[in-house]
Scaffold this motif. Structure first.
Motif, PDB file in Angstrom:
ATOM      1  N   LEU A 134       2.155   6.563 -10.450  1.00  0.00           N
ATOM      2  CA  LEU A 134       2.872   7.191  -9.345  1.00  0.00           C
ATOM      3  C   LEU A 134       4.217   6.513  -9.133  1.00  0.00           C
ATOM      4  O   LEU A 134       4.305   5.288  -9.029  1.00  0.00           O
ATOM      5  N   ALA A 135       5.261   7.339  -9.046  1.00  0.00           N
ATOM      6  CA  ALA A 135       6.593   6.794  -8.798  1.00  0.00           C
ATOM      7  C   ALA A 135       6.787   6.446  -7.327  1.00  0.00           C
ATOM      8  O   ALA A 135       7.621   5.598  -6.993  1.00  0.00           O
ATOM      9  N   THR A 136       6.049   7.093  -6.446  1.00  0.00           N
ATOM     10  CA  THR A 136       6.144   6.779  -5.017  1.00  0.00           C
ATOM     11  C   THR A 136       5.668   5.354  -4.784  1.00  0.00           C
ATOM     12  O   THR A 136       4.597   4.954  -5.257  1.00  0.00           O
ATOM     13  N   ARG A 137       6.458   4.588  -4.052  1.00  0.00           N
ATOM     14  CA  ARG A 137       6.154   3.181  -3.800  1.00  0.00           C
ATOM     15  C   ARG A 137       5.847   2.952  -2.321  1.00  0.00           C
ATOM     16  O   ARG A 137       6.438   3.579  -1.443  1.00  0.00           O
ATOM     17  N   ALA A 138       4.934   2.037  -2.074  1.00  0.00           N
ATOM     18  CA  ALA A 138       4.630   1.602  -0.714  1.00  0.00           C
ATOM     19  C   ALA A 138       4.890   0.102  -0.651  1.00  0.00           C
ATOM     20  O   ALA A 138       4.225  -0.685  -1.332  1.00  0.00           O
ATOM     21  N   THR A 139       5.858  -0.285   0.159  1.00  0.00           N
ATOM     22  CA  THR A 139       6.263  -1.688   0.271  1.00  0.00           C
ATOM     23  C   THR A 139       5.705  -2.282   1.546  1.00  0.00           C
ATOM     24  O   THR A 139       5.906  -1.732   2.640  1.00  0.00           O
ATOM     25  N   LYS A 140       5.004  -3.394   1.447  1.00  0.00           N
ATOM     26  CA  LYS A 140       4.392  -4.014   2.628  1.00  0.00           C
ATOM     27  C   LYS A 140       5.459  -4.605   3.524  1.00  0.00           C
ATOM     28  O   LYS A 140       6.358  -5.323   3.073  1.00  0.00           O
ATOM     29  N   VAL A 141       5.371  -4.273   4.809  1.00  0.00           N
ATOM     30  CA  VAL A 141       6.234  -4.848   5.840  1.00  0.00           C
ATOM     31  C   VAL A 141       5.348  -5.226   7.012  1.00  0.00           C
ATOM     32  O   VAL A 141       4.146  -4.959   7.023  1.00  0.00           O
ATOM     33  N   ASP A 142       5.924  -5.818   7.990  1.00  0.00           N
ATOM     34  CA  ASP A 142       5.153  -6.248   9.160  1.00  0.00           C
ATOM     35  C   ASP A 142       4.515  -5.038   9.841  1.00  0.00           C
ATOM     36  O   ASP A 142       5.204  -4.121  10.271  1.00  0.00           O
ATOM     37  N   PRO A 217       1.773   2.821   9.634  1.00  0.00           N
ATOM     38  CA  PRO A 217       1.079   1.636  10.155  1.00  0.00           C
ATOM     39  C   PRO A 217      -0.179   1.310   9.364  1.00  0.00           C
ATOM     40  O   PRO A 217      -0.768   2.177   8.709  1.00  0.00           O
ATOM     41  N   ASP A 218      -0.581   0.055   9.449  1.00  0.00           N
ATOM     42  CA  ASP A 218      -1.751  -0.407   8.703  1.00  0.00           C
ATOM     43  C   ASP A 218      -3.000   0.408   9.018  1.00  0.00           C
ATOM     44  O   ASP A 218      -3.852   0.611   8.150  1.00  0.00           O
ATOM     45  N   ASP A 219      -3.131   0.891  10.265  1.00  0.00           N
ATOM     46  CA  ASP A 219      -4.350   1.609  10.627  1.00  0.00           C
ATOM     47  C   ASP A 219      -4.403   3.022  10.044  1.00  0.00           C
ATOM     48  O   ASP A 219      -5.389   3.731  10.219  1.00  0.00           O
ATOM     49  N   ARG A 220      -3.346   3.442   9.344  1.00  0.00           N
ATOM     50  CA  ARG A 220      -3.367   4.737   8.660  1.00  0.00           C
ATOM     51  C   ARG A 220      -3.600   4.585   7.148  1.00  0.00           C
ATOM     52  O   ARG A 220      -3.489   5.554   6.415  1.00  0.00           O
ATOM     53  N   MET A 221      -3.903   3.363   6.736  1.00  0.00           N
ATOM     54  CA  MET A 221      -4.307   3.167   5.347  1.00  0.00           C
ATOM     55  C   MET A 221      -5.736   3.679   5.190  1.00  0.00           C
ATOM     56  O   MET A 221      -6.574   3.518   6.083  1.00  0.00           O
ATOM     57  N   LEU A 222      -6.017   4.326   4.066  1.00  0.00           N
ATOM     58  CA  LEU A 222      -7.368   4.794   3.772  1.00  0.00           C
ATOM     59  C   LEU A 222      -7.992   3.850   2.758  1.00  0.00           C
ATOM     60  O   LEU A 222      -7.489   3.706   1.638  1.00  0.00           O
ATOM     61  N   GLY A 223      -9.051   3.193   3.170  1.00  0.00           N
ATOM     62  CA  GLY A 223      -9.625   2.151   2.333  1.00  0.00           C
ATOM     63  C   GLY A 223      -8.798   0.888   2.431  1.00  0.00           C
ATOM     64  O   GLY A 223      -8.124   0.627   3.428  1.00  0.00           O
ATOM     65  N   ARG A 224      -8.819   0.117   1.370  1.00  0.00           N
ATOM     66  CA  ARG A 224      -8.068  -1.135   1.329  1.00  0.00           C
ATOM     67  C   ARG A 224      -6.926  -1.023   0.329  1.00  0.00           C
ATOM     68  O   ARG A 224      -6.896  -0.099  -0.490  1.00  0.00           O
TER      69      ARG A 224
END
Length: 376
Positions: A134-142, A217-224
């Motif tokens: 996947l070319a779409t990236r998710a970058t961790k931020v606060d 936000p973190d609470d919209r992550m599905l799974g880990r």
């Protein structure tokens, strides 16, 4: 081994089939009507496979598939049912199985009731079958992640309120390199494009969705983190089985129409039904329908029994999708020149069937999965 449906299943099937006859077809792909969407919810199609505690009907895979088959046999628009199935299997099920308890509580009742529409945002312009890159990236931020990328052919994309999407969080992570998210439409940095002009499944709007530093936000992550492939493959088990029950219903309608037509239509001084090539074609249509139905029901039963359904799901998806195309084309041959007239609806059935061998994993992908399941 019992191949019969229970009295309750038969009653539920008949009730859904009758109700579907009252659902008018969409007149335009550019029109999405919330009242029609909520009508699907009222029939239980948007939350069939969701526990009652979350607003659903609490049905298993087989009973859910039967509902979709009945709705399709009853004549509900194939594109509209596809939109509902994409909502339920590709989006609602991942939220049910992988979201945090508070997220499930916030989203599931509204998704089941039709107050929210979900869009499946996995496919990318350069990543159709190869979902591992996947070319779409998710970058961790606060506090969450920033999403950047483009998704294409997003089912329900132009009208969705929630998008279940997938992005790479670890480019070197392989199978564990992507993560799944449930993203609100009004999130800053999310842009949903206009409906694509499609030749089939018109009542299911599809479009492009662009993420530009879109905060999730973190609470919209599905799974880990890193479980994106697990989330996606789990949803595909439901989609590749239950969704394709729509095409069982479509084939049932086409076979019934063709039987009536060949009994009434005469050529060369005989009924079409008395011509051996026509009878042979009709027999092939019936064989494909019933073979696919047995495979699909078996795949659903494996899901309900908690077994690994992968092989049966791949075989069912392959058989039913290929049968849908072949039967629609055969119906066109049987109706002859009339098949090209819009009033007969055969050309529409062909256009709705053709994508079935592509979406949810192409036929060649299913063959690879079957070969893998055989130990090759």
């Amino acid at each position: 081994m019992d191949f019969s449906l229970s009295a309750l299943q038969k009653e539920r099937y008949a009730r859904m089939k009758a109700a579907a006859q009252e659902i008018p077809a969409d007149s335009s792909a550019a029109e999405f009507r919330r009242d029609r969407w909520k009508r699907l919810a009222g029939l239980g199609l948007l939350g069939a496979a969701v526990p009652e505690e979350h607003g659903g009907a609490g049905l298993g895979a087989l009973d859910t598939a039967l509902l979709y088959e009945a709705a399709s046999e009853g004549g509900a628009d194939t594109g509209l049912l596809f939109a509902a199935a994409a909502h339920l299997f590709a989006c609602v099920r991942p939220v049910l199985e992988f979201a945090l308890p508070e997220t499930r509580k916030a989203l599931l009742p509204a998704l089941c009731a039709g107050a929210l529409v979900a869009g499946n945002a996995m496919t990318e312009p350069e990543s159709g079958s190869d979902v591992s890159r996947l070319a779409t990236r998710a970058t961790k931020v606060d506090g969450g992640y920033l999403l950047d990328g483009v998704k294409s052919f997003v089912s329900n994309g132009p009208v969705a309120d929630i998008y279940v999407t997938y992005a790479t969080t670890d480019p070197e992570g392989g199978y564990f390199g992507s993560t799944a998210f449930a993203v609100d439409r009004d999130s800053p940095g999310l842009d949903a494009g206009a409906p694509l002009e499609k030749s089939g499944l018109a009542a299911c709007q599809a479009g492009e969705v662009v993420f530009t530093r879109c905060f999730v936000p973190d609470d919209r992550m599905l799974g880990r983190p890193g479980q994106g492939q697990l989330v996606f493959q789990t949803s595909m088990q439901w989609e590749r089985s239950c969704l394709f029950a729509i095409y069982l219903g479509q084939q049932e309608r086409l076979v019934r129409r063709c039987v009536h037509h060949v009994r009434e239509r005469r050529q060369f001084g005989k009924r079409l039904a008395d011509l051996q090539p026509v009878a042979n074609r009709m027999a092939d249509m019936k064989l494909r329908l019933e073979s696919g139905r047995l495979l699909l029901y078996r795949a659903c039963a494996e899901i309900d029994d908690g077994q690994d359904p992968s092989l049966w799901v791949a075989m069912a998806k392959l058989a039913v999708s290929e049968a849908a195309v072949a039967t629609a084309l055969d119906a066109g041959r049987i109706f002859g020149g009339r098949a090209f007239l819009a009033e007969y609806g055969i050309e529409e059935q062909v256009r709705d069937a053709l994508p079935a061998t592509t979406f949810s994993g192409t036929s060649d992908i299913q063959r690879q999965l079957i070969a893998r399941g055989m130990g090759l």
